[in-house]
Design a protein around this motif. Structure first.
Motif, mmCIF file in Angstrom:
data_model
loop_
_atom_site.group_PDB
_atom_site.id
_atom_site.type_symbol
_atom_site.label_atom_id
_atom_site.label_comp_id
_atom_site.label_asym_id
_atom_site.label_seq_id
_atom_site.Cartn_x
_atom_site.Cartn_y
_atom_site.Cartn_z
ATOM 1 N N LYS A 17 44.162 -5.721 -18.477
ATOM 2 C CA LYS A 17 44.064 -4.156 -18.641
ATOM 3 C C LYS A 17 45.521 -3.822 -18.678
ATOM 4 O O LYS A 17 46.604 -4.136 -18.036
ATOM 5 C CB LYS A 17 43.449 -3.817 -17.460
ATOM 6 C CG LYS A 17 43.417 -2.121 -17.280
ATOM 7 C CD LYS A 17 42.874 -1.779 -15.865
ATOM 8 C CE LYS A 17 42.763 -0.107 -15.997
ATOM 9 N NZ LYS A 17 42.091 0.230 -14.637
ATOM 10 N N GLY A 37 34.965 -6.376 -22.683
ATOM 11 C CA GLY A 37 36.081 -5.621 -22.278
ATOM 12 C C GLY A 37 36.200 -4.358 -23.358
ATOM 13 O O GLY A 37 35.443 -4.250 -24.149
ATOM 14 N N ARG A 55 37.355 3.958 -29.064
ATOM 15 C CA ARG A 55 37.451 2.715 -28.317
ATOM 16 C C ARG A 55 36.716 1.646 -29.086
ATOM 17 O O ARG A 55 35.627 1.692 -29.581
ATOM 18 C CB ARG A 55 36.893 2.775 -27.068
ATOM 19 C CG ARG A 55 37.916 3.705 -25.961
ATOM 20 C CD ARG A 55 37.003 4.060 -24.690
ATOM 21 N NE ARG A 55 37.793 4.654 -23.715
ATOM 22 C CZ ARG A 55 37.814 5.634 -23.583
ATOM 23 N NH1 ARG A 55 37.838 6.735 -24.688
ATOM 24 N NH2 ARG A 55 38.906 6.548 -22.762
ATOM 25 N N VAL A 81 44.697 -2.058 -23.984
ATOM 26 C CA VAL A 81 43.746 -2.611 -23.449
ATOM 27 C C VAL A 81 43.110 -1.623 -22.294
ATOM 28 O O VAL A 81 44.007 -1.521 -21.342
ATOM 29 C CB VAL A 81 43.852 -4.023 -22.944
ATOM 30 C CG1 VAL A 81 42.637 -4.665 -22.096
ATOM 31 C CG2 VAL A 81 44.142 -5.046 -24.048
ATOM 32 N N GLU A 82 41.986 -1.036 -22.049
ATOM 33 C CA GLU A 82 41.600 -0.436 -21.083
ATOM 34 C C GLU A 82 40.851 -1.100 -19.963
ATOM 35 O O GLU A 82 41.096 -0.572 -18.849
ATOM 36 C CB GLU A 82 40.847 0.678 -21.695
ATOM 37 C CG GLU A 82 40.616 1.846 -20.414
ATOM 38 C CD GLU A 82 39.698 2.911 -21.516
ATOM 39 O OE1 GLU A 82 40.285 4.347 -21.259
ATOM 40 O OE2 GLU A 82 38.622 2.950 -21.979
ATOM 41 N N GLU A 83 40.080 -1.899 -20.383
ATOM 42 C CA GLU A 83 39.441 -2.962 -19.247
ATOM 43 C C GLU A 83 39.567 -4.345 -20.046
ATOM 44 O O GLU A 83 39.733 -4.652 -20.966
ATOM 45 C CB GLU A 83 37.801 -2.858 -19.387
ATOM 46 C CG GLU A 83 37.518 -1.450 -19.111
ATOM 47 C CD GLU A 83 35.942 -1.057 -19.148
ATOM 48 O OE1 GLU A 83 35.207 -2.039 -19.351
ATOM 49 O OE2 GLU A 83 35.644 0.148 -18.904
ATOM 50 N N ASP A 84 39.863 -5.111 -18.969
ATOM 51 C CA ASP A 84 40.271 -6.569 -19.272
ATOM 52 C C ASP A 84 39.446 -7.198 -20.384
ATOM 53 O O ASP A 84 38.016 -7.064 -20.168
ATOM 54 C CB ASP A 84 40.096 -7.636 -17.970
ATOM 55 C CG ASP A 84 41.196 -7.286 -16.885
ATOM 56 O OD1 ASP A 84 42.097 -6.747 -17.066
ATOM 57 O OD2 ASP A 84 40.951 -7.883 -15.658
#
Length: 205
Positions: A17, A37, A55, A81-84
């Motif tokens: 992230k 992710g 996204r 990267v917003e979430e791993d």
């Protein structure tokens, strides 16, 4: 998940992230296919203000990356990267060769581009034709439903980025909703205290 990819043509990478995958102006050396992710693609102005474009989630790839690779042009936005995330990476030359011969990949890319185009058209319609207070209420209700909680942990700035507007506009509308008893505001949080009334208000707008 991606049956058109072959084992000897790619590598798996993990993206923590906060990783900046591409900055505006970068030349894309690969195309990533997301296994898990979320990667956020945004346009960042010279004044630092951001507008989210879309996204990239599980089972998808970034249409702007593909466009940049195939047209040999710089990446026109910023991808973060917003979430791993975990991704399958295909070098640009390999991807270009596959696009010329692999019908499964061609169908995947064309379908994804059409879906992204339709989503962008819908976003433009919202921005141009709908009032901001209605868009904000819709956003709050959608986020509430998605997270299965009446507490939305986002700053006014973050909400403004999601809606493509100024923080001051979001703050003004939220404070009005608070005065009317629909929400309760705290630092970095918005709590919906009367969801039923807020839904009724949205339905009549």
């Amino acid at each position: 998940m991606f049956p058109f990819l072959y084992d000897n043509l790619y590598i798996n990478v993990k993206l923590p992230k906060g990783t900046v995958v591409f900055r505006e102006g970068d030349m894309c050396e690969h195309v990533a296919f997301i296994v898990s992710g979320v990667i956020r693609v945004a346009k960042i102005g010279e004044n630092g203000k951001e507008v989210n474009l879309y996204r990239v989630c599980r089972g998808e790839s970034c249409v702007l990356t593909i466009s940049s690779v195939l047209s040999h042009s710089p990446f026109p936005a910023t991808a973060i990267v917003e979430e791993d995330a975990e991704a399958i990476i295909v070098p640009k030359d390999t991807f270009a060769t596959m696009m010329a011969t692999n019908t499964q990949l061609q169908t995947f890319v064309y379908d994804m581009m059409m879906n992204r185009f339709m989503a962008m058209m819908q976003m433009i319609e919202h921005i141009v034709f709908e009032k901001m207070d209605k868009r904000l209420i819709e956003f709050l209700l959608d986020r509430c439903k998605k997270n299965k909680t009446n507490m939305i942990e986002m700053t006014h700035e973050h909400i403004a980025i999601e809606l493509g507007t100024a923080r001051e506009v979001v703050s003004r509308i939220l404070k009005q909703l608070e005065r009317e008893g629909y929400v309760q505001l705290a630092r970095g949080k918005v709590k919906i205290v009367d969801k039923e009334r807020l839904c009724d208000k949205f339905a009549t707008m």
